[in-house]
Design a protein around this motif. Structure first.
Motif, PDB file in Angstrom:
ATOM      1  N   THR A 618       1.788  -4.466  14.581  1.00  0.00           N
ATOM      2  CA  THR A 618       2.008  -4.485  13.136  1.00  0.00           C
ATOM      3  C   THR A 618       2.906  -5.655  12.766  1.00  0.00           C
ATOM      4  OG1 THR A 618       3.957  -3.045  13.293  1.00  0.00           O
ATOM      5  CG2 THR A 618       1.816  -1.964  13.027  1.00  0.00           C
ATOM      6  N   LEU A 621       3.134  -8.555   5.964  1.00  0.00           N
ATOM      7  CA  LEU A 621       2.155  -9.566   5.573  1.00  0.00           C
ATOM      8  C   LEU A 621       2.760 -10.959   5.493  1.00  0.00           C
ATOM      9  CD1 LEU A 621      -0.690 -10.333   4.543  1.00  0.00           C
ATOM     10  CD2 LEU A 621       0.091  -9.742   2.231  1.00  0.00           C
ATOM     11  N   ILE A 628      -4.207 -12.211   2.119  1.00  0.00           N
ATOM     12  CA  ILE A 628      -5.233 -11.308   1.614  1.00  0.00           C
ATOM     13  C   ILE A 628      -6.373 -12.141   1.032  1.00  0.00           C
ATOM     14  CG2 ILE A 628      -5.764  -9.435   0.020  1.00  0.00           C
ATOM     15  CD1 ILE A 628      -2.820  -8.657   0.102  1.00  0.00           C
ATOM     16  N   LYS A 661       5.939   1.040   0.977  1.00  0.00           N
ATOM     17  CA  LYS A 661       4.994   0.244   0.185  1.00  0.00           C
ATOM     18  C   LYS A 661       4.897  -1.221   0.628  1.00  0.00           C
ATOM     19  CE  LYS A 661       4.011   3.847  -2.251  1.00  0.00           C
ATOM     20  NZ  LYS A 661       2.756   4.578  -1.982  1.00  0.00           N
ATOM     21  N   ASP A 662       5.650  -1.612   1.653  1.00  0.00           N
ATOM     22  CA  ASP A 662       5.437  -2.951   2.215  1.00  0.00           C
ATOM     23  C   ASP A 662       3.974  -3.105   2.611  1.00  0.00           C
ATOM     24  OD1 ASP A 662       7.933  -4.049   2.011  1.00  0.00           O
ATOM     25  OD2 ASP A 662       8.533  -3.647   4.085  1.00  0.00           O
ATOM     26  N   LYS A 663       3.433  -4.298   2.391  1.00  0.00           N
ATOM     27  CA  LYS A 663       2.073  -4.566   2.861  1.00  0.00           C
ATOM     28  C   LYS A 663       2.154  -4.987   4.322  1.00  0.00           C
ATOM     29  CE  LYS A 663       0.205  -5.770  -1.649  1.00  0.00           C
ATOM     30  NZ  LYS A 663      -0.365  -6.824  -2.513  1.00  0.00           N
ATOM     31  N   TRP A 699      -6.376  -4.695   9.586  1.00  0.00           N
ATOM     32  CA  TRP A 699      -6.298  -3.930   8.342  1.00  0.00           C
ATOM     33  C   TRP A 699      -5.050  -4.373   7.567  1.00  0.00           C
ATOM     34  CZ3 TRP A 699      -8.183  -1.809  12.766  1.00  0.00           C
ATOM     35  CH2 TRP A 699      -9.335  -1.001  12.690  1.00  0.00           C
ATOM     36  N   ILE A 700      -5.099  -4.199   6.230  1.00  0.00           N
ATOM     37  CA  ILE A 700      -3.897  -4.290   5.405  1.00  0.00           C
ATOM     38  C   ILE A 700      -3.558  -2.866   4.986  1.00  0.00           C
ATOM     39  CG2 ILE A 700      -2.866  -5.150   3.275  1.00  0.00           C
ATOM     40  CD1 ILE A 700      -4.723  -7.525   3.414  1.00  0.00           C
ATOM     41  N   PRO A 702      -0.605  -0.340   3.141  1.00  0.00           N
ATOM     42  CA  PRO A 702       0.689  -0.114   2.482  1.00  0.00           C
ATOM     43  C   PRO A 702       1.517   0.849   3.328  1.00  0.00           C
ATOM     44  CG  PRO A 702      -1.149   0.181   0.944  1.00  0.00           C
ATOM     45  CD  PRO A 702      -1.737   0.123   2.316  1.00  0.00           C
ATOM     46  N   TYR A 703       2.727   0.456   3.642  1.00  0.00           N
ATOM     47  CA  TYR A 703       3.522   1.261   4.571  1.00  0.00           C
ATOM     48  C   TYR A 703       3.981   2.573   3.959  1.00  0.00           C
ATOM     49  CZ  TYR A 703       7.279   2.925   7.509  1.00  0.00           C
ATOM     50  OH  TYR A 703       8.066   3.735   8.288  1.00  0.00           O
TER      51      TYR A 703
END
Length: 839
Positions: A618, A621, A628, A661-663, A699-700, A702-703
């Motif tokens: 992980t 981003l 993205i 919510k971190d990408k 994958w992206i 959202p944490y």
């Protein structure tokens, strides 16, 4: 009148008893024991009696603290001048011959016995020995060996070398009629499933005053100790002469040494005189076929076998260059588990112990002789020499005088190992002959602004040929030296292939260098595979130093005429880090300095191993190599950057601890053809490997806290499941060990791994603690490490700050039986106990 001699004998007896730890009786004695060592300061004009008792092998450099004022080329550790001495009791015997054998001393060695100079040996990697028979004393007097090791020119290599008697030493005591050291060579010239012809060359030496008659007896045993072939013949040899004897034996229904089944035979070679055994020698060997085909690649035992190799330097992290066998065993097993089947020993001959392990574990080996020939390399830049100063004087200054002896000593010592399938005469030598670099057009060419790594040479074959004719040669010619080295190699062995690691093959094919080789190794030149095969179709070529990246292996998979590769490197190594303090090591390995797996390890495992494998990483981003895309999927920030990725794997983590919510980019390395990603039980979708040209699932996400689960499938069936859980604060330390029983031999070594864990047992990798190991019992602490290439904490300690929440402790047995308990503590945390029995 009898009182004085009796009293003298009594005094000798009392002296020997009181100094029992300072001398050795010869018999079954391990000659590594009972040495003393001291460093000689430059200001000292004579020795002082501040000797430290040690057991060999020994590397004094690694005992120092890392020092920013030292050179990064050799890992920010010093060299110096070291003195070793050992007392032993062995009377001179006119019917015996005694040898002193060193497997490796770094470097510039002088050996004395009883104040007589036996000789010197400048090269730090080749084995050597002396006949010490005439220097031994009589009348139960102690003999004293003194070894001076001058590594004051400590930047004489581009990597960490270590200092001292860092390999095993043996005292070999034989009858005057005997087989001398390295006097046996076993080959198998004819192999079939029904019968194998085994050929033995045996050198017999007679140091007696008269001619000797004897029987040469040979027995070959399989790995179940069953006699499978024998031979006996009478011979004679004149006084003070030696003879070479050739014998042929047959083995019915032979089994073959193979990377998947490395089975060995053992030959016993005995000299017998009137029913009395005078000399007995045992040599292990293997039966195998090797073949390189310029169009079809490499064949082992008639089976096409891609070479899945790695390059390894000789240091073992914590222990420096004096690496216990168990450390190599653990590291090699991890490489084996990843699918590795070959080792290139870079850039110097390996130790006997290392080769024994490769025989036993099933690794093919490229044994390399030299990193320098006629002209020196720059130890700080890895090119032709740019700066000249005393501490960087290396092997080149000895090459003209010593190259033949060092090369042949290595071959004589190593030639019975079935693992060795290539002899390499040199590594990236072309840099030191500027004419070759200039001929290619890559350099000093104002009309070309391309990329050396990823493009063919701007000069055509014809232009390179013309340049090599017209450019000045210098004092030495690369083709002539290569031919000389190859000739020496073939004088001793024609059963293996001669190769070299060529950094400028476009010139080497035309300079005479490649003409001397059986297989041409390309160093970081996979872009030239098609070029080489097209222009030189009859010459086998392969990668002999390549990047630990998918694009390197992809180039080989697509080309059956490329036999395989050796990746740089299998394991991180100290050195080649000049001006990069505090980075003391080169982090290009699949394993780090502590032998922990890195992300690149897992990528290669998915390429080289058929068993299903998954590894999830992980990264935030913004810190990743992705952005993205328009379709909402991860795209490389630099298009197709994976095709030219270099030595170090991009920055990723193996944890699920971020800000809400971190990408997050989730990367999965796997050989499963489909992966489903789930977060807290909810599927985030399945993806297929065929859709990822770079072989990285992405994958992206959202944490959010919880469990990240990766499910791998093949043909619709689940093959493997891996999970990563969010960890809380560290609650304790989890200790694990690879051994719970150690042999009381003073050598056996255990690896104790400490990992920070939370209350649920999840590994904590995002915080670190200073850990102290408490060891109760009669064992030796070899040191600690956390694996980081930038860790500059002392190795020889029992405490360390973790890296990624973990660290390693090495302990070694003594010769005393003991029950050992190991635990770890920090200011706030404690561990479980590890119990080890030394028996």
């Amino acid at each position: 009148m009898l009182l004085r001699p009796v009293l003298a004998l009594l005094l000798v007896f009392l002296f020997l008893e009181s100094n029992a730890q300072n001398y050795s009786k010869i018999g079954n004695h391990d000659f590594n024991y009972n040495w003393e060592f001291r460093l000689l300061e430059k200001s000292e004009k004579k020795e002082k009696p501040d000797w430290k008792k040690i057991r060999l092998p020994h590397d004094w450099s690694v005992s120092f603290s890392f020092d920013a004022s030292k050179e990064g080329a050799t890992g920010y550790l010093p060299g110096g001048i070291g003195l070793y001495q050992k007392n032993f009791l062995l009377n001179k015997d006119n019917s015996k011959t005694t040898y002193l054998l060193f497997d490796g001393v770094y470097n510039n060695t002088e050996v004395h016995i009883n104040n007589q100079l036996l000789g010197s040996h400048p090269y730090g990697y080749s084995p050597f020995f002396f006949d010490i028979t005439k220097t031994l004393r009589n009348n139960d007097s102690l003999n004293t060996i003194k070894v001076k090791v001058d590594h004051s020119r400590y930047v004489d290599s581009r990597w960490y070398t270590g200092s001292g008697i860092y390999r095993n030493v043996k005292l070999i005591h034989k009858n005057n009629l005997h087989v001398p050291i390295w006097g046996i060579f076993i080959t198998t010239p004819s192999i079939s499933k029904d019968i194998t012809t085994t050929h033995l060359k045996t050198l017999v030496k007679n140091n007696n005053q008269s001619e000797q008659n004897f029987d040469l007896q040979i027995q070959i045993y399989d790995d179940n100790t069953k006699l499978v072939s024998d031979y006996s013949k009478k011979y004679n040899v004149k006084a003070h002469q030696q003879i070479n004897l050739e014998s042929t034996l047959s083995i019915s229904k032979p089994y073959l040494w193979d990377i998947a089944s490395p089975r060995m035979y053992k030959a016993t070679i005995t000299l017998v005189q009137e029913g009395i055994v005078l000399d007995k020698n045992q040599v292990s060997f293997g039966i195998r076929k090797i073949k390189f085909d310029a169009n079809k690649g490499f064949f082992l035992n008639d089976i096409n076998t891609p070479i899945k190799g790695v390059c390894l330097h000789h240091d073992g992290g914590i222990v420096g260059a004096a690496v216990p066998k168990d450390i190599w065993r653990r590291r090699l097993q991890k490489l084996k588990d990843a699918g590795c089947n070959a080792i290139r020993i870079a850039h110097n001959p390996g130790s006997q112990e290392f080769l024994d392990l490769c025989d036993e574990m099933g690794f093919l080996v490229q044994d390399e002789f030299f990193d320098e020939w006629d002209n020196p390399k720059d130890k700080r830049l890895n090119t032709n020499e740019k700066s000249i100063d005393s501490i960087t004087r290396g092997y080149t200054q000895h090459f003209q005088k010593w190259a033949e002896k060092d090369l042949k000593n290595t071959m004589l010592a190593h030639r019975n190992h079935p693992s060795i399938f290539q002899w390499s005469i040199g590594n990236e030598i072309e840099w030191t002959y500027p004419r070759n670099a200039n001929a290619t057009g890559f350099f000093n060419n104002i009309n070309w602004d391309g990329n050396y790594f990823w493009e063919e040479p701007p000069h055509t074959v014809e232009q390179i040929t013309e340049k090599l004719k017209t450019l000045p040669k210098g004092a030495y010619d690369i083709g002539e030296t290569a031919k000389k080295l190859a000739t020496w190699t073939r004088e001793l062995d024609t059963t293996r292939y001669i190769t070299a690691n060529c950094i400028l093959p476009s010139a080497s094919h035309l300079s005479g260098y490649a003409d001397a080789l059986d297989v041409v190794g390309y160093s970081y030149r996979r872009i030239l595979y098609d070029y080489g095969h097209k222009n030189y179709p009859n010459k086998p070529i392969m990668g002999t130093e390549n990047l630990v990246q998918w694009h390197e292996w992809k180039a080989i998979e697509e080309r059956p005429f490329i036999s395989g590769t050796f990746l740089w490197t299998g394991i991180d190594y100290m050195g080649e880090s000049n001006n990069q303090w505090p980075r003391k090591a080169t982090p290009s390995g699949m394993l780090d300095l502590a032998g922990f797996e890195k992300p690149s390890y897992h990528m290669i495992k998915t390429l080289w191993n058929k068993d299903p494998h998954i590894y999830a990483t992980t990264q935030i981003l913004d810190k990743s190599i992705y952005k993205i895309g328009k379709d909402g999927e991860p795209k490389e920030k630099t298009k197709d950057a994976w095709k030219t990725a270099l030595w170090v794997w991009h920055d990723v983590n193996n944890h699920w601890n971020y800000t809400e919510k971190d990408k997050i980019i989730v990367e999965v390395y796997s050989n499963c053809d489909e992966i489903e990603l789930c977060l807290n039980g909810e599927s985030l979708g399945s993806k297929k490997l065929i859709n990822f040209e770079d072989r990285i699932y992405k994958w992206i996400v959202p944490y959010t806290r919880g469990e990240l689960k990766v499910v791998g499938s093949k043909n619709g069936e689940i093959q493997q499941i891996e999970t990563i859980n969010t960890s809380d604060a560290a609650d304790s330390i989890k200790l694990t060990t690879d051994k719970t029983v150690l042999k009381a031999d003073g050598y056996t070594t255990a690896h104790i791994v400490a990992q920070l864990i939370d209350k649920k047992g999840n590994p904590v990798t995002t915080s670190n603690e200073k850990i102290s190991f408490i060891v109760d019992g009669k064992t030796k602490i070899l040191g600690v490490d956390n694996g980081s290439a930038s860790n500059i904490q002392d190795y020889q300690s029992n405490e360390i700050i973790t890296h990624k929440g973990r660290c390693l402790l090495l302990v070694q047995s003594t010769t005393q039986k003991s029950n050992v308990t190991i635990k770890a503590v920090s200011k706030k945390l404690s561990s479980n106990d590890i119990h080890i029995t030394i028996d």
